[in-house]
Design a protein around this motif. Structure first.
Motif, PDB file in Angstrom:
ATOM      1  N   VAL A 149      92.041  91.046  42.701  1.00  0.00           N
ATOM      2  CA  VAL A 149      91.486  90.617  43.994  1.00  0.00           C
ATOM      3  C   VAL A 149      89.960  90.510  43.891  1.00  0.00           C
ATOM      4  CG1 VAL A 149      91.579  91.013  46.473  1.00  0.00           C
ATOM      5  CG2 VAL A 149      93.274  92.103  44.990  1.00  0.00           C
ATOM      6  N   PRO A 150      89.414  89.333  43.587  1.00  0.00           N
ATOM      7  CA  PRO A 150      87.964  89.224  43.477  1.00  0.00           C
ATOM      8  C   PRO A 150      87.308  89.054  44.858  1.00  0.00           C
ATOM      9  CG  PRO A 150      89.013  87.171  42.783  1.00  0.00           C
ATOM     10  CD  PRO A 150      90.084  88.070  43.339  1.00  0.00           C
ATOM     11  N   ASP A 151      86.276  89.862  45.136  1.00  0.00           N
ATOM     12  CA  ASP A 151      85.551  89.710  46.408  1.00  0.00           C
ATOM     13  C   ASP A 151      84.065  90.052  46.219  1.00  0.00           C
ATOM     14  OD1 ASP A 151      85.860  92.359  45.938  1.00  0.00           O
ATOM     15  OD2 ASP A 151      86.277  92.910  48.016  1.00  0.00           O
ATOM     16  N   HIS A 152      83.490  89.497  45.143  1.00  0.00           N
ATOM     17  CA  HIS A 152      82.079  89.777  44.871  1.00  0.00           C
ATOM     18  C   HIS A 152      81.454  88.533  44.239  1.00  0.00           C
ATOM     19  CE1 HIS A 152      84.726  91.653  41.715  1.00  0.00           C
ATOM     20  NE2 HIS A 152      84.328  90.524  41.181  1.00  0.00           N
ATOM     21  N   ASP A 212      75.890  96.299  30.835  1.00  0.00           N
ATOM     22  CA  ASP A 212      76.021  97.629  30.244  1.00  0.00           C
ATOM     23  C   ASP A 212      77.374  97.807  29.556  1.00  0.00           C
ATOM     24  OD1 ASP A 212      73.535  98.172  31.193  1.00  0.00           O
ATOM     25  OD2 ASP A 212      74.209  99.352  32.925  1.00  0.00           O
ATOM     26  N   ALA A 213      78.417  97.309  30.209  1.00  0.00           N
ATOM     27  CA  ALA A 213      79.766  97.469  29.649  1.00  0.00           C
ATOM     28  C   ALA A 213      79.902  96.702  28.336  1.00  0.00           C
ATOM     29  CB  ALA A 213      80.816  97.004  30.657  1.00  0.00           C
ATOM     30  N   ASP A 266      83.978  83.587  38.004  1.00  0.00           N
ATOM     31  CA  ASP A 266      84.650  84.514  38.903  1.00  0.00           C
ATOM     32  C   ASP A 266      85.412  85.520  38.059  1.00  0.00           C
ATOM     33  OD1 ASP A 266      83.892  83.558  41.399  1.00  0.00           O
ATOM     34  OD2 ASP A 266      85.350  81.905  41.263  1.00  0.00           O
ATOM     35  N   TYR A 267      85.473  86.750  38.527  1.00  0.00           N
ATOM     36  CA  TYR A 267      86.208  87.764  37.763  1.00  0.00           C
ATOM     37  C   TYR A 267      86.806  88.785  38.709  1.00  0.00           C
ATOM     38  CZ  TYR A 267      82.097  90.689  38.554  1.00  0.00           C
ATOM     39  OH  TYR A 267      81.088  91.402  39.139  1.00  0.00           O
ATOM     40  N   GLY A 268      87.833  89.485  38.213  1.00  0.00           N
ATOM     41  CA  GLY A 268      88.458  90.509  39.029  1.00  0.00           C
ATOM     42  C   GLY A 268      87.913  91.882  38.708  1.00  0.00           C
ATOM     43  N   ASP A 269      87.906  92.209  37.423  1.00  0.00           N
ATOM     44  CA  ASP A 269      87.572  93.556  37.008  1.00  0.00           C
ATOM     45  C   ASP A 269      86.452  93.490  35.964  1.00  0.00           C
ATOM     46  OD1 ASP A 269      88.460  96.495  36.794  1.00  0.00           O
ATOM     47  OD2 ASP A 269      88.483  95.820  34.723  1.00  0.00           O
ATOM     48  N   ALA A 301      84.271  92.358  30.530  1.00  0.00           N
ATOM     49  CA  ALA A 301      83.454  92.875  29.432  1.00  0.00           C
ATOM     50  C   ALA A 301      84.242  92.831  28.122  1.00  0.00           C
ATOM     51  CB  ALA A 301      82.991  94.291  29.737  1.00  0.00           C
ATOM     52  N   ASP A 302      85.546  93.169  28.178  1.00  0.00           N
ATOM     53  CA  ASP A 302      86.404  93.069  26.988  1.00  0.00           C
ATOM     54  C   ASP A 302      86.359  91.652  26.437  1.00  0.00           C
ATOM     55  OD1 ASP A 302      87.286  95.679  27.087  1.00  0.00           O
ATOM     56  OD2 ASP A 302      89.188  95.213  28.084  1.00  0.00           O
ATOM     57  N   GLU A 303      86.559  90.708  27.347  1.00  0.00           N
ATOM     58  CA  GLU A 303      86.645  89.312  26.923  1.00  0.00           C
ATOM     59  C   GLU A 303      85.315  88.843  26.331  1.00  0.00           C
ATOM     60  OE1 GLU A 303      87.654  86.669  30.090  1.00  0.00           O
ATOM     61  OE2 GLU A 303      87.960  84.958  28.750  1.00  0.00           O
ATOM     62  N   LEU A 304      84.205  89.133  27.032  1.00  0.00           N
ATOM     63  CA  LEU A 304      82.894  88.659  26.569  1.00  0.00           C
ATOM     64  C   LEU A 304      82.518  89.292  25.229  1.00  0.00           C
ATOM     65  CD1 LEU A 304      80.787  88.561  29.877  1.00  0.00           C
ATOM     66  CD2 LEU A 304      82.224  86.779  28.855  1.00  0.00           C
TER      67      LEU A 304
END
Lengths: 324, 323
Positions: free
Chosen positions: A240-243, A306-307, A278-281, A286-289
């Motif tokens: 649920v992305p809301d940012h 940071d992550a 857009d991202y959810g978590d 960070a894992d993907e990048l």
């Protein structure tokens, strides 16, 4: 050889007879029984054979025939219960049934799937093999627990098994009432009521360790009538992305998947693009990048940066001894 | 040697075959032994042995009560078998496999077979009766909403035997390639759809994941695959081991042990605090990517050059952050 012959003769005798036969009548009609040395030996053999035929799904009926002084069981197989009803399949219908059967060609149910197709084609209609364009859904059943769990699901048998959660070292014993079995993304999942936890749970079959033990009779519980097999597995992940979107810098020619889903792409210079994503978590992104290494640099938000840095440092430190 | 030999057939397994074989043969008088043996997945020798057994059985032991079977000259004739002239009803597993398989097909392409899937399903469910309810408990979720359009276009290309041009994305290498492909078949495997086809760029048969086809054009060119294009045996899944593969040993710490479940591994060893796996791959680049994202929770034990690649690429990425 003798045993198959005996069983086949028994089936033929019990199917042919118009009225149920007593054991004595059966013994005299089936030659392999007549040659049994004693009545007891015959009866033991017959009891075993009867159970084995029923295991195969042959509807061997026991009927009490009232004789003058004592009740004696008698046996018969009714053609109407035994025989596959006449179904007039068209050749194209048999062709898709052939495809349906091949769905299981690489699974533990390949045998029953092929056998079912032969039965449906026994009447002599051949399937049209040429007309089908090549679309082949395939199911595999690599999980050792598949057959036992499938039987429990189909027959509603409560079971106990050891289950290993992904991050736990020890497997724990679970007692469940199986509801349904779902194949999703190549894996089999069991939807079940977990008796110990008093809640519905989803189990991945590959995480079941060792044997599956039945702990009750078939049909000893009811599956909730509103249970739909596929939803429970799916309901487990819902982002649920809301940012505000993340901002990342991507080297030209790289980050193909990121570019495909970017909300916008700006060209910084010949070497770099700037993407809004857009991202959810944060941790997942960070894992993907981190996977892209030097080709993708996180810019915003700070916790994303940071992550990613934490992952890269971790990866470098874990391979400290390696030459660079 | 003896460990790999299949278990001898049980009497009940054989009986099951005979009870299906008799009605099948009764309706195909004069069929040759080779075709009949092939249908039942047995040798001609086994078929003849089955026929000699059937020949000795009957509802009584008088000659006119026995089943008649004749296979002189390689043609099979079976008669006087009225009691078992129809096959036994479908068992639970038999019914479930066909119904679940048909539902998977309907899900793929309700219209592609001219409605045959729905017609077959309706007849089958009626014939099976209550046994069919077991099939409601087994479902196949083909996650294909995103590739429905691609599936549809490729179905058309297959039906018309046309070559297609695909822009194909390979995430493990972060690259997009352009290829011309002669489609052989569409395969749904492990929940994903693949196009198997002759790839003119590779000069070989290749599997393409539909969700990675970025762009697709049906060309005005005949797409009959060349003779050397053969369907791959997919028994082991979509993954194919090659002679040039590298075997990489990775130690997975808590938080990264999902890798052992997610990728095909050659071996796996569990200890208290870690899982050590061996992965076989022709392309170590995706593995280096994976290890960067695991952030130290995955450690390459061997070979050293893969470990070096993880370290040096992580360091060079860190340099961009001025830290």
């Amino acid at each position: 050889m003798t045993k198959t012959e005996r069983l086949l003769n028994l089936v033929l005798v019990l199917l042919y007879t118009r009225r149920a036969l007593t054991k004595a009548q059966i013994r005299s009609a089936v030659p392999q029984y007549s040659s049994a040395p004693t009545v007891e030996a015959f009866e033991r053999m017959f009891e075993r054979d009867k159970d084995e035929l029923r295991e195969l799904g042959i509807p061997l009926m026991t009927e009490d025939i009232g004789l003058a002084f004592d009740e004696e069981p008698a046996y018969q197989i009714h053609q109407r219960d035994y025989a596959l009803p006449d179904i007039a399949f068209e050749t194209d219908e048999l062709a898709v049934l052939g495809l349906a059967s091949r769905t299981w060609a690489q699974a533990s149910l390949a045998g029953p799937a092929a056998q079912a197709l032969r039965k449906l084609q026994a009447s002599g209609v051949e399937r049209d093999r040429e007309s089908l364009i090549g679309i082949e859904p395939r199911l595999r059943t690599v999980e050792p627990a598949f057959d036992a769990i499938k039987d429990a699901v189909v027959r509603s048998v409560p079971v106990r098994f050891d289950y290993r959660r992904p991050e736990a070292a020890e497997a724990t014993a679970r007692e469940v009432e199986p509801w349904s079995l779902v194949s999703s993304a190549g894996r089999w999942y069991l939807n079940a009521w977990d008796r110990g936890r008093q809640a519905a749970r989803v189990f991945r079959l590959s995480r079941i360790v060792g044997e599956v033990h039945p702990i009750g009779k078939p049909g000893s519980y009811a599956v909730p009538p509103d249970h739909v097999p596929r939803t429970m597995v799916r309901a487990q992940s819902a982002p649920v992305p809301d940012h505000a979107p993340a901002i990342v810098r991507v080297r030209s020619g790289a980050g193909v998947a990121l570019r495909r889903r970017a909300r916008s792409i700006g060209e910084v210079d010949d070497a770099w693009s700037l993407l809004d994503l857009d991202y959810g978590d944060v941790e997942e992104l960070a894992d993907e990048l981190s996977g892209y290494g030097p080709d993708v640099i996180a810019e915003q938000p700070t916790e994303l940066v940071d992550a990613v840095i934490a992952r890269l440092r971790g990866a470098a430190a874990a391979h400290e001894g390696a030459a660079t | 040697m003896s460990a790999s030999r299949p278990a001898p057939e049980t009497a009940t397994d054989r009986l099951t075959r005979l009870l299906t074989m008799v009605p099948w043969l009764v309706n195909r008088q004069g069929i040759d032994t080779a075709s009949a043996a092939a249908e039942f997945g047995v040798s001609v020798q086994q078929l003849e042995s089955d026929l000699s057994l059937i020949f000795l059985c009957g509802y009584g032991q008088m000659p006119d009560e026995l089943i008649e079977a004749d296979w002189e000259g390689g043609r099979v004739f079976v008669s006087n078998a009225d009691a078992i002239a129809k096959p036994l009803r479908l068992g639970v597993d038999e019914a479930v496999t066909l119904i679940v398989g048909l539902r998977a097909l309907r899900h793929v392409s309700a219209v592609a077979y001219g409605g045959a899937v729905d017609r077959a399903l309706a007849k089958l469910e009626a014939a099976v009766g209550p046994q069919a309810s077991g099939a409601d408990r087994i479902a196949v979720a083909m996650d294909d909403a995103a590739v429905q359009d691609t599936l549809k276009v490729l179905r058309g290309a297959l039906a018309e035997r046309r070559r297609v041009h695909v822009s194909y994305f390979v995430p493990g290498r972060d690259e997009q390639t352009e290829r011309d492909v002669d489609p052989i078949r569409l395969v749904g495997l492990d929940g994903r759809w693949y196009l198997e086809g002759w790839c003119h760029r590779a000069g070989d048969t290749r599997l393409f994941r539909l969700d990675r086809i970025v762009d697709l054009t049906v060309l005005e060119v005949d797409g009959t695959p060349p003779e050397q294009a053969v369907e791959r045996d997919l028994a082991g899944g979509s993954f194919r081991a090659g002679p040039d593969d590298v075997v990489v040993t990775v130690r997975l710490l808590p938080g990264a042990t999902w890798v052992a479940d997610y990728y095909p591994v050659e071996s796996r060893e569990d200890t208290n605090d870690a899982v050590t796996v061996q992965l076989r791959t022709a392309d170590t680049e995706w593995l280096v990517r994976l290890l960067r994202r695991l952030g130290g929770r995955g450690i390459v034990l061997d070979p050293p050059d893969v470990a070096s690649a993880v370290r040096s690429s992580a360091l060079s990425a860190l340099a961009a952050y001025d830290v």
